[in-house]
Design a protein around this motif. Structure first.
Motif, PDB file in Angstrom:
ATOM      1  N   THR A  71      41.701  30.882  43.550  1.00  0.00           N
ATOM      2  CA  THR A  71      40.429  31.112  44.206  1.00  0.00           C
ATOM      3  C   THR A  71      40.335  30.147  45.389  1.00  0.00           C
ATOM      4  O   THR A  71      41.280  29.398  45.658  1.00  0.00           O
ATOM      5  CB  THR A  71      39.247  30.974  43.222  1.00  0.00           C
ATOM      6  N   LYS A  91      47.008  36.942  40.435  1.00  0.00           N
ATOM      7  CA  LYS A  91      45.585  37.262  40.581  1.00  0.00           C
ATOM      8  C   LYS A  91      44.948  36.344  41.615  1.00  0.00           C
ATOM      9  O   LYS A  91      45.122  35.116  41.570  1.00  0.00           O
ATOM     10  CB  LYS A  91      44.873  37.094  39.246  1.00  0.00           C
ATOM     11  N   TYR A  93      41.114  35.850  43.345  1.00  0.00           N
ATOM     12  CA  TYR A  93      39.699  36.251  43.331  1.00  0.00           C
ATOM     13  C   TYR A  93      38.842  35.279  44.116  1.00  0.00           C
ATOM     14  O   TYR A  93      38.948  34.090  43.878  1.00  0.00           O
ATOM     15  CB  TYR A  93      39.167  36.333  41.903  1.00  0.00           C
ATOM     16  N   PRO A  94      37.944  35.775  45.001  1.00  0.00           N
ATOM     17  CA  PRO A  94      37.826  37.150  45.450  1.00  0.00           C
ATOM     18  C   PRO A  94      39.159  37.642  46.028  1.00  0.00           C
ATOM     19  O   PRO A  94      39.948  36.838  46.543  1.00  0.00           O
ATOM     20  CB  PRO A  94      36.736  37.070  46.522  1.00  0.00           C
ATOM     21  N   THR A  95      39.376  38.953  45.973  1.00  0.00           N
ATOM     22  CA  THR A  95      40.667  39.512  46.370  1.00  0.00           C
ATOM     23  C   THR A  95      40.931  39.320  47.869  1.00  0.00           C
ATOM     24  O   THR A  95      39.998  39.146  48.663  1.00  0.00           O
ATOM     25  CB  THR A  95      40.726  41.028  46.084  1.00  0.00           C
ATOM     26  N   VAL A 199      35.685  40.973  36.887  1.00  0.00           N
ATOM     27  CA  VAL A 199      36.807  41.880  37.148  1.00  0.00           C
ATOM     28  C   VAL A 199      36.443  43.303  36.719  1.00  0.00           C
ATOM     29  O   VAL A 199      36.810  44.289  37.358  1.00  0.00           O
ATOM     30  CB  VAL A 199      38.063  41.386  36.395  1.00  0.00           C
ATOM     31  N   VAL A 249      34.866  40.037  43.395  1.00  0.00           N
ATOM     32  CA  VAL A 249      35.070  39.391  42.095  1.00  0.00           C
ATOM     33  C   VAL A 249      34.831  37.904  42.289  1.00  0.00           C
ATOM     34  O   VAL A 249      35.463  37.277  43.139  1.00  0.00           O
ATOM     35  CB  VAL A 249      36.493  39.632  41.541  1.00  0.00           C
ATOM     36  N   ILE A 296      36.411  34.684  37.496  1.00  0.00           N
ATOM     37  CA  ILE A 296      37.821  34.731  37.922  1.00  0.00           C
ATOM     38  C   ILE A 296      38.784  34.601  36.750  1.00  0.00           C
ATOM     39  O   ILE A 296      39.961  34.925  36.873  1.00  0.00           O
ATOM     40  CB  ILE A 296      38.146  33.680  39.008  1.00  0.00           C
TER      41      ILE A 296
END
Lengths: 384, 384
Positions: A71, A91, A93-95, A199, A249, A296
């Motif tokens: 993140t 992963k 997040y945010p994407t 998510v 997200v 997240i």
């Protein structure tokens, strides 16, 4: 592997990262931070600190190798690096996709418009002529903005009159930086609504905060904002809609204007916990930082209920003082009912640097405001 | 030098130290910890970690050299070392004098008695004959205790009958350890009252918690305790009196018994934040950990007001599981309203080891209890 064993990587080691870590640590998470400053606010409370530039590709990959989820605490990051990580299955997040759209204020506004979200008039400008044209269409005053990289009023220029267009254009790079123009909104209040989305799409919206700025920097946030139930409902629904439009997200902050006709227009969206949400640490059942960590790491989100009226006041470095920071007046401030003190631990202060904040909770907004102003008057951030 | 620039040294790097640091860091304090375990709960969030035994004189002096004030998270420390530091002008809170009296349960009880605080009958026993004599005087059941070093029921023996005296005596060292006997109190409730006292004598008392134990280890604390206003007042006044009797500085926990006649008797005093006060993080305006930090750094104490009914439940390592800890069920627990999860970050679990806790706030005690039990049933702490 279970949720709490997820390792978290944060790009940025400032106060937002610090407050994320304080919540993450409560739940036992392992946290690695990437920040170029050795003595940044996160340094002493993270598990690992990668000391490198935010755009250092090797450093970002190292951070990813140590983390299950990445993140960030500010939006001026190269989204392409994050896209690469996502393509490799990491992963973020945010994407990266959310970040790409939001970090460019023009695409941000276009996406809001396409999503049916009232956000005021705007237009992309590629030349000084385009700005004159915008002035004709929208009238003056007119707002000129850099599409990327602005914060705390930096990257913005208020054009009061046609004759100021050229100076504003020059002050924002004279064509070297991509710009956009926005119709000036004659607002009666600047509010922000924090929202968190998991998510799975689960969304929680925080109460509405009334933001008061001084010199374009947030001075204080008062919660709940003194607006009608109807306007509150409208603002909170807008925030939830914004989360869906951006497929967000994590925590987002949606800054809005309330007009004299009680219209609510979205001004800007930040894809991260926000200064105007610091009040939630003491004011709400679950803070913006804890909900960000929950989101997240794919944990259920917590209640955003306001426990009591709350006022947050920023503590900035005094004018004319630069160097090793000294915090004066903590004793006198903490003597006042309901005062909590947050000091970010930045080694050095400079004029208007965000060094900490005060949060005051009370039975009423007026008492919280009074105590906050009293406490604020006691604290001085000077230099050695 | 101002208050917030004080450097804090903590002896002990467990969960109590960790929760102190999370509050200290919010206010920007610099914290050094002394603990023999490299991966102790404090390790990743302190500024410096001295890895050495708690009674390592050199290490304690090193800690002192890095700190303006020394505190500790458990009471089994050599008070003589702390006295030496005080004699050299170092601040130690709670003071070595308080610690010396309190860590010996006999002198603790004698001081309570001299201070006019109802604490039940007790007597020092130097031999097995003295224990028989205590049984004659106080009747059975009788409590036999080691004067120092006990916790969570360790160091205590319940003697049900005269014929069990010798076995109890042997189980507690057979004369090798100093013992005392206490008259068994037929209590209806075990309560604890946390109190904090500043250097200036300013004292704040927390609401009364109802403690439920399983196998002599605290299982849960329910706040407010279901006792009359009069008993509540009595207990809170007693706690304040205890702070004065011991000249306490910092957080103390006063464990008490409520009898069927609504008498309140002090059972034991701990000169530190306490497991039964964890509820204060979410339940009170200012937690026991923040007030401890404020007290030892000579800052004004904060409000101990209970914001909402709160239940805290300990998370212990499962029976039969030892080794690298795995926390299961966080997702399901956090789905329940009002649940907050605290995981201490101990690398290894073992049966009944304190690994974390759940706090639940709600509009009523009954709802908080119901949600706490639900959340508790979801979480399992096992080993790899």
């Amino acid at each position: 592997m279970n949720d709490l064993s997820a390792k978290i990587g944060i790009i940025g080691g400032g106060q937002l990262g610090k407050m994320m870590i304080l919540e993450a640590k409560k739940m036992g998470f392992y946290v690695t931070v990437l920040d170029p400053t050795k003595e940044c606010p996160c340094h002493s409370i993270c598990d690992e600190h990668i000391i490198a530039d935010f755009n250092d590709r090797e450093a970002i990959r190292l951070l990813a190798s140590k983390s299950d989820v990445i993140t960030y605490e500010f939006e001026h990051i190269d989204y392409k690096e994050l896209t690469l990580l996502e393509n490799e299955g990491k992963k973020v997040y945010p994407t990266a996709g959310s970040l790409k759209i939001i970090q460019n204020k023009l695409t941000q506004k276009m996406t809001l418009r396409e999503g049916g979200i009232p956000a005021g008039d705007f237009i992309q400008t590629e030349s000084v002529e385009d700005i004159y044209k915008a002035g004709e269409d929208f009238g003056y005053p007119l707002i000129l903005k850099t599409r990327t990289g602005g914060y705390d009023g930096k990257g913005n220029a208020l054009i009061k009159d046609k004759k100021d267009v050229y100076d504003a254009f020059i002050s924002l790079g004279g064509g070297k930086i991509q710009l956009m123009a926005e119709k000036f909104v004659n607002f009666t209040m600047e509010i922000s609504v924090l929202a968190c989305r998991g998510v799975s799409g689960e969304t929680k919206v925080y109460p509405v905060g009334d933001n008061r700025h001084i010199d374009n920097i947030l001075h204080k946030t008062v919660v709940p904002a003194d607006i009608s139930e109807e306007t509150t409902k409208k603002a909170m629904e807008l925030a939830e809609k914004v989360m869906n439009v951006f497929d967000g997200v994590g925590m987002f902050c949606v800054e809005m204007f309330v007009t004299d006709k009680n219209e609510v227009l979205v001004n800007e969206v930040a894809p991260r916990p926000h200064n105007s949400g610091h009040y939630s640490i003491e004011g709400c059942a679950v803070s913006q930082f804890e909900n960000h960590i929950r989101a997240i790491t794919n944990l259920p989100l917590g209640s955003t209920e306001l426990l009591r009226p709350t006022v947050m006041v920023n503590l900035l470095g005094e004018e004319g003082k630069s160097g090793k920071a000294i915090i004066e007046g903590a004793f006198d401030a903490l003597k006042i009912d309901g005062v909590k003190l947050h000091i970010y631990g930045k080694k050095n202060t400079s004029p208007k640097r965000k060094m900490g904040h005060i949060t005051v909770t009370a039975e009423s907004v007026s008492t919280a405001l009074k105590h906050a102003e009293e406490a604020f008057s006691k604290i001085k951030i000077t230099a050695e």
